[in-house]
Enzyme design. Structure first.
Site, mmCIF file in Angstrom:
data_model
loop_
_atom_site.group_PDB
_atom_site.id
_atom_site.type_symbol
_atom_site.label_atom_id
_atom_site.label_comp_id
_atom_site.label_asym_id
_atom_site.label_seq_id
_atom_site.Cartn_x
_atom_site.Cartn_y
_atom_site.Cartn_z
ATOM 1 N N ASP A 86 43.923 42.361 38.754
ATOM 2 C CA ASP A 86 44.390 43.709 38.430
ATOM 3 C C ASP A 86 43.295 44.526 37.756
ATOM 4 O O ASP A 86 43.259 45.747 37.894
ATOM 5 C CB ASP A 86 45.628 43.622 37.539
ATOM 6 C CG ASP A 86 46.768 42.908 38.247
ATOM 7 O OD1 ASP A 86 47.210 43.405 39.296
ATOM 8 O OD2 ASP A 86 47.191 41.843 37.776
ATOM 9 N N LYS A 96 45.026 39.418 35.207
ATOM 10 C CA LYS A 96 45.782 39.024 36.382
ATOM 11 C C LYS A 96 47.255 38.885 36.003
ATOM 12 O O LYS A 96 47.595 38.796 34.840
ATOM 13 C CB LYS A 96 45.259 37.694 36.950
ATOM 14 C CG LYS A 96 43.883 37.830 37.596
ATOM 15 C CD LYS A 96 43.319 36.525 38.131
ATOM 16 C CE LYS A 96 44.248 35.757 39.023
ATOM 17 N NZ LYS A 96 44.700 36.558 40.204
ATOM 18 N N GLY A 98 49.843 40.828 37.771
ATOM 19 C CA GLY A 98 50.677 41.926 38.231
ATOM 20 C C GLY A 98 51.726 41.476 39.244
ATOM 21 O O GLY A 98 52.805 42.050 39.319
ATOM 22 N N GLU A 105 48.202 30.678 39.073
ATOM 23 C CA GLU A 105 46.853 31.148 39.394
ATOM 24 C C GLU A 105 45.831 30.572 38.420
ATOM 25 O O GLU A 105 44.735 30.168 38.823
ATOM 26 C CB GLU A 105 46.812 32.676 39.371
ATOM 27 C CG GLU A 105 47.526 33.314 40.548
ATOM 28 C CD GLU A 105 47.646 34.826 40.432
ATOM 29 O OE1 GLU A 105 47.790 35.473 41.480
ATOM 30 O OE2 GLU A 105 47.598 35.358 39.300
#
Length: 225
Positions: A86, A96, A98, A105
């Site tokens: 993001d 990250k 979003g 992840e």
């Protein structure tokens, strides 16, 4: 539409970095989508890989384009992971989450020899923080975690779906989107958040990315930390 073209260019460029025999972490999001599709095309022409998806959504996509899948139980070491972000700063620190897949992840990124970030040009920033920082929490601890996050200087907001109910991750947990403003010390904030009981994971990825491929107009730029 320009951003879609940049996303596709970055995703396809990253897919070219995957080699025969690789175990590949498959990211989640609109730019990682193009990388997964491109890898599926390469598999159809003979590339031998196995993928580990970072979300149920990406797993469905990978199966749909013909990428054989495995698990961390079977392959706890990953050769390369391709994932979006993001926000990306000059040191390749990331925000990250979003899409809601931040915990999986980060696990995949941590197990990878190399993490390649794919993004369109709008994701590159001077300082992280304009995008609200996603924080996955245990529902039981939400009120306590919110209080701690406010003490760190942010405004947390429960992520909800269109019908007003709480968004839940693939792990079954809610997400707080936390508006910190400019984050002067991403590593320090990451450490502070990681020390709060009840936080499952936060979306600050510090030191994971080795390369960012950024679509910018009709070209793809390589950024390194």
């Amino acid at each position: 539409m320009a951003n879609e073209g940049e996303k596709e260019a970055a995703g396809r460029a990253a897919a070219k970095l995957v080699h025969d025999g690789d175990v590949v972490g498959l990211g989640t999001g609109s730019t990682a989508y193009f990388a997964v599709v491109a890898l599926g095309e390469r598999v159809k022409t003979g590339l031998k890989i196995i993928g580990i998806p970072t979300s149920l959504q990406t797993g469905d996509l990978a199966r749909g384009v013909g990428i054989p899948l495995t698990t961390l139980d079977e392959h706890p070491e990953i050769d390369i992971t391709i994932d979006g972000a993001d926000e990306v700063d000059p040191k390749l620190n990331l925000i990250k989450g979003g899409g809601g897949a931040l915990t999986r992840e980060k696990v995949i990124a941590s197990a990878s020899k190399k993490m390649v970030v794919v993004a369109d040009s709008s994701k590159v920033v001077r300082v992280l923080g304009k995008f609200p920082l996603p924080v996955e929490v245990i529902a039981f601890a939400r009120a306590v975690v919110e209080k701690e996050i406010v003490a760190l200087g942010a405004v947390p907001k429960l992520r909800t779906k269109a019908d007003g109910s709480a968004f839940l991750t693939d792990n079954g947990n809610p997400i707080l989107d936390c508006s910190f403003g400019e984050i002067a010390d991403p590593a320090g904030l990451a450490l502070a958040l990681s020390s709060i009981p009840g936080i499952v994971e936060h979306g600050l990825f510090i030191g994971f990315a080795k390369l960012a491929l950024v679509g910018r107009g009709d070209r793809v730029e390589e950024l390194r930390p």
